[in-house]
Design a protein around this motif. Structure first.
Motif, PDB file in Angstrom:
ATOM      1  N   HIS A  38       0.836  -1.209   0.000  1.00 49.10           N
ATOM      2  CA  HIS A  38       0.000   0.000   0.000  1.00 49.10           C
ATOM      3  C   HIS A  38       0.867   1.254   0.000  1.00 49.10           C
ATOM      4  O   HIS A  38       0.552   2.227  -0.682  1.00 49.10           O
ATOM      5  N   PHE A  41       2.035   1.775  -3.471  1.00 49.80           N
ATOM      6  CA  PHE A  41       0.967   2.301  -4.340  1.00 49.80           C
ATOM      7  C   PHE A  41       0.697   3.781  -4.045  1.00 49.80           C
ATOM      8  O   PHE A  41       0.349   4.536  -4.950  1.00 49.80           O
ATOM      9  N   LYS A  45       0.775   6.804  -6.654  1.00 46.46           N
ATOM     10  CA  LYS A  45      -0.287   7.814  -6.775  1.00 46.46           C
ATOM     11  C   LYS A  45       0.299   9.233  -6.717  1.00 46.46           C
ATOM     12  O   LYS A  45      -0.036  10.088  -7.540  1.00 46.46           O
ATOM     13  N   PHE A  80       4.462  -4.231  -7.617  1.00 44.58           N
ATOM     14  CA  PHE A  80       4.074  -5.373  -8.453  1.00 44.58           C
ATOM     15  C   PHE A  80       4.741  -6.678  -8.002  1.00 44.58           C
ATOM     16  O   PHE A  80       4.216  -7.755  -8.250  1.00 44.58           O
ATOM     17  N   ASP A  93      -6.232  -5.602   5.210  1.00 48.56           N
ATOM     18  CA  ASP A  93      -7.084  -4.723   4.390  1.00 48.56           C
ATOM     19  C   ASP A  93      -6.699  -4.798   2.914  1.00 48.56           C
ATOM     20  O   ASP A  93      -6.789  -3.821   2.182  1.00 48.56           O
ATOM     21  N   ALA A  96      -6.531  -6.958  -3.078  1.00 45.58           N
ATOM     22  CA  ALA A  96      -5.976  -7.675  -4.228  1.00 45.58           C
ATOM     23  C   ALA A  96      -6.907  -8.828  -4.626  1.00 45.58           C
ATOM     24  O   ALA A  96      -7.138  -9.757  -3.846  1.00 45.58           O
ATOM     25  N   ILE A 100      -5.514 -12.058  -9.676  1.00 45.97           N
ATOM     26  CA  ILE A 100      -4.072 -11.813  -9.868  1.00 45.97           C
ATOM     27  C   ILE A 100      -3.331 -13.144  -9.964  1.00 45.97           C
ATOM     28  O   ILE A 100      -2.438 -13.314 -10.784  1.00 45.97           O
ATOM     29  N   PHE A 107      -2.440 -10.223 -15.564  1.00 48.17           N
ATOM     30  CA  PHE A 107      -1.903  -9.267 -14.591  1.00 48.17           C
ATOM     31  C   PHE A 107      -0.570  -8.700 -15.094  1.00 48.17           C
ATOM     32  O   PHE A 107      -0.308  -7.511 -14.981  1.00 48.17           O
ATOM     33  N   ALA A 110      -1.272  -6.172 -17.754  1.00 50.39           N
ATOM     34  CA  ALA A 110      -1.712  -4.891 -17.175  1.00 50.39           C
ATOM     35  C   ALA A 110      -0.494  -4.095 -16.674  1.00 50.39           C
ATOM     36  O   ALA A 110      -0.453  -2.874 -16.784  1.00 50.39           O
ATOM     37  N   PHE A 114       1.173  -0.293 -18.054  1.00 54.09           N
ATOM     38  CA  PHE A 114       1.696   0.763 -17.171  1.00 54.09           C
ATOM     39  C   PHE A 114       3.117   1.138 -17.617  1.00 54.09           C
ATOM     40  O   PHE A 114       3.441   2.307 -17.796  1.00 54.09           O
ATOM     41  N   SER A 143      -3.961   3.170 -17.517  1.00 58.50           N
ATOM     42  CA  SER A 143      -3.385   1.870 -17.129  1.00 58.50           C
ATOM     43  C   SER A 143      -3.686   1.554 -15.661  1.00 58.50           C
ATOM     44  O   SER A 143      -3.849   0.398 -15.287  1.00 58.50           O
ATOM     45  N   CYS A 147      -6.108  -1.736 -14.748  1.00 61.58           N
ATOM     46  CA  CYS A 147      -5.697  -2.821 -13.846  1.00 61.58           C
ATOM     47  C   CYS A 147      -6.636  -2.885 -12.642  1.00 61.58           C
ATOM     48  O   CYS A 147      -7.045  -3.966 -12.232  1.00 61.58           O
ATOM     49  N   TYR A 151      -8.316  -6.230 -11.356  1.00 60.53           N
ATOM     50  CA  TYR A 151      -7.527  -6.948 -10.345  1.00 60.53           C
ATOM     51  C   TYR A 151      -7.578  -6.365  -8.942  1.00 60.53           C
ATOM     52  O   TYR A 151      -6.870  -6.803  -8.050  1.00 60.53           O
ATOM     53  N   ARG A 152      -8.400  -5.315  -8.764  1.00 59.99           N
ATOM     54  CA  ARG A 152      -8.525  -4.743  -7.423  1.00 59.99           C
ATOM     55  C   ARG A 152      -9.979  -4.798  -6.997  1.00 59.99           C
ATOM     56  O   ARG A 152     -10.865  -4.478  -7.791  1.00 59.99           O
TER      57      ARG A 152
HETATM   58  C1  HEC Z   1      -0.933  -4.078 -12.803  1.00 55.57           C
HETATM   59  C2  HEC Z   1      -1.994  -3.627 -11.942  1.00 55.57           C
HETATM   60  C3  HEC Z   1      -2.006  -2.246 -11.367  1.00 55.57           C
HETATM   61  C4  HEC Z   1      -1.601  -1.064 -11.941  1.00 55.57           C
HETATM   62  C5  HEC Z   1      -1.012  -0.838 -13.321  1.00 55.57           C
HETATM   63  C6  HEC Z   1      -1.858  -0.035 -10.958  1.00 55.57           C
HETATM   64  N1  HEC Z   1      -2.392  -0.568  -9.832  1.00 55.57           N
HETATM   65 FE1  HEC Z   1      -2.970   0.453  -8.176  1.00 55.57          FE
HETATM   66  N2  HEC Z   1      -3.493  -1.293  -7.272  1.00 55.57           N
HETATM   67  C7  HEC Z   1      -3.481  -2.534  -7.863  1.00 55.57           C
HETATM   68  C8  HEC Z   1      -3.991  -3.522  -6.941  1.00 55.57           C
HETATM   69  C9  HEC Z   1      -4.151  -4.999  -7.224  1.00 55.57           C
HETATM   70  C10 HEC Z   1      -4.287  -2.833  -5.751  1.00 55.57           C
HETATM   71  C11 HEC Z   1      -4.819  -3.425  -4.433  1.00 55.57           C
HETATM   72  C12 HEC Z   1      -3.597  -3.744  -3.559  1.00 55.57           C
HETATM   73  C13 HEC Z   1      -3.934  -4.126  -2.138  1.00 55.57           C
HETATM   74  O1  HEC Z   1      -4.989  -3.732  -1.602  1.00 55.57           O
HETATM   75  O2  HEC Z   1      -3.095  -4.788  -1.523  1.00 55.57           O
HETATM   76  C14 HEC Z   1      -3.975  -1.431  -5.994  1.00 55.57           C
HETATM   77  C15 HEC Z   1      -4.117  -0.426  -5.053  1.00 55.57           C
HETATM   78  C16 HEC Z   1      -3.861   0.906  -5.290  1.00 55.57           C
HETATM   79  C17 HEC Z   1      -4.034   1.958  -4.299  1.00 55.57           C
HETATM   80  C18 HEC Z   1      -4.586   1.784  -2.882  1.00 55.57           C
HETATM   81  C19 HEC Z   1      -3.499   1.468  -1.874  1.00 55.57           C
HETATM   82  C20 HEC Z   1      -4.097   1.326  -0.483  1.00 55.57           C
HETATM   83  O3  HEC Z   1      -3.542   1.890   0.463  1.00 55.57           O
HETATM   84  O4  HEC Z   1      -5.124   0.640  -0.317  1.00 55.57           O
HETATM   85  C21 HEC Z   1      -3.700   3.140  -4.908  1.00 55.57           C
HETATM   86  C22 HEC Z   1      -3.698   4.529  -4.286  1.00 55.57           C
HETATM   87  C23 HEC Z   1      -3.285   2.812  -6.268  1.00 55.57           C
HETATM   88  N3  HEC Z   1      -3.401   1.453  -6.450  1.00 55.57           N
HETATM   89  C24 HEC Z   1      -2.878   3.745  -7.191  1.00 55.57           C
HETATM   90  C25 HEC Z   1      -2.477   3.423  -8.492  1.00 55.57           C
HETATM   91  C26 HEC Z   1      -2.135   4.408  -9.489  1.00 55.57           C
HETATM   92  C27 HEC Z   1      -2.215   5.914  -9.305  1.00 55.57           C
HETATM   93  C28 HEC Z   1      -1.753   3.718 -10.598  1.00 55.57           C
HETATM   94  C29 HEC Z   1      -1.292   4.229 -11.932  1.00 55.57           C
HETATM   95  C30 HEC Z   1      -0.383   5.364 -11.998  1.00 55.57           C
HETATM   96  C31 HEC Z   1      -1.879   2.299 -10.288  1.00 55.57           C
HETATM   97  N4  HEC Z   1      -2.334   2.175  -9.008  1.00 55.57           N
HETATM   98  C32 HEC Z   1      -1.593   1.306 -11.182  1.00 55.57           C
HETATM   99  C33 HEC Z   1      -3.059  -2.833  -9.142  1.00 55.57           C
HETATM  100  C34 HEC Z   1      -2.522  -1.911 -10.022  1.00 55.57           C
END
Ligand code: HEC
Length: 153
Positions: A38, A41, A45, A80, A93, A96, A100, A107, A110, A114, A143, A147, A151-152
């Motif tokens: 998280h 991610f 963001k 990833f 929490d 995913a 996946i 996956f 996807a 990106f 992208s 995804c 996948y979320r």
């Molecule tokens: C190849 C797949 C994939 C791509 C591409 C992807 N994500 Fe995600 N993202 C996920 C998945 C799966 C989760 C859920 C992960 C989890 O909850 O553990 C997630 C979760 C998130 C979260 C939530 C994290 C949290 O604290 O719960 C954010 C913010 C996020 N992504 C932003 C982005 C942004 C912005 C981009 C593009 C610039 C992006 N993601 C691209 C698969 C992807």
């Protein structure tokens, strides 16, 4: 002489950092892995947001764009590679999707979208082409959504 030892030292740091990240994951609990993911991610963001603001400004700041692209590459590598079994939705929490693991090729594809979009952002920055940068940043955003919708959870 001084310069080469500095480079050697940073290379050592770089590689031990990479090795550590891999080792860390194997010694982490599923909850810790999900937290680590998280955080990665959220870095994705933030840096995607930075790129969007940059594209909106109309002026292509190549140095900043490259910095954000590098941060996105590093954070996405961490994010990833952290989808290990046992960290799917239902655990802590995690959001995913089970897909996946059921559809690893999809996956990967996807992730490929990106990385392709990120490559276009980088090329647009090199060319200092603001229209291409706007288009590439839009593709990058697409992208994420693509995804997430598959996948979320
Ligand atoms: C190849 C797949 C994939 C791509 C591409 C992807 N994500 Fe995600 N993202 C996920 C998945 C799966 C989760 C859920 C992960 C989890 O909850 O553990 C997630 C979760 C998130 C979260 C939530 C994290 C949290 O604290 O719960 C954010 C913010 C996020 N992504 C932003 C982005 C942004 C912005 C981009 C593009 C610039 C992006 N993601 C691209 C698969 C992807």
């Amino acid at each position: 002489m001084i310069k080469s030892s500095v480079i050697a030292a940073s290379l050592t740091l770089l590689f031990s950092g990479a090795a550590m990240a891999a080792d860390d994951l194997s010694s982490m609990s599923p909850e810790q892995i999900i937290k680590h993911r998280h955080q990665a991610f959220h870095q994705i963001k933030d840096n995607a947001g930075n790129l969007r603001s940059l594209a909106k400004s109309g002026a292509v700041d190549q140095t900043k764009a490259k910095e954000y692209v590098a941060a996105l590459e590093a954070a996405s590598d961490r994010a990833f590679s952290s989808f290990v079994p046992g960290t799917e939705a239902g655990v802590a929490d995690s959001e995913a999707s089970k897909k996946i693991w059921q559809d690893p090729d999809g996956f990967k594809a996807a992730q490929g979208k990106f990385h392709d979009a990120l490559g276009k952002v980088s090329a647009a920055a090199d060319a200092r082409d603001s229209d291409a940068l706007t288009a590439a940043v839009g593709e990058l955003g697409g992208s994420c959504k693509g995804c997430h919708s598959s996948y979320r959870e």
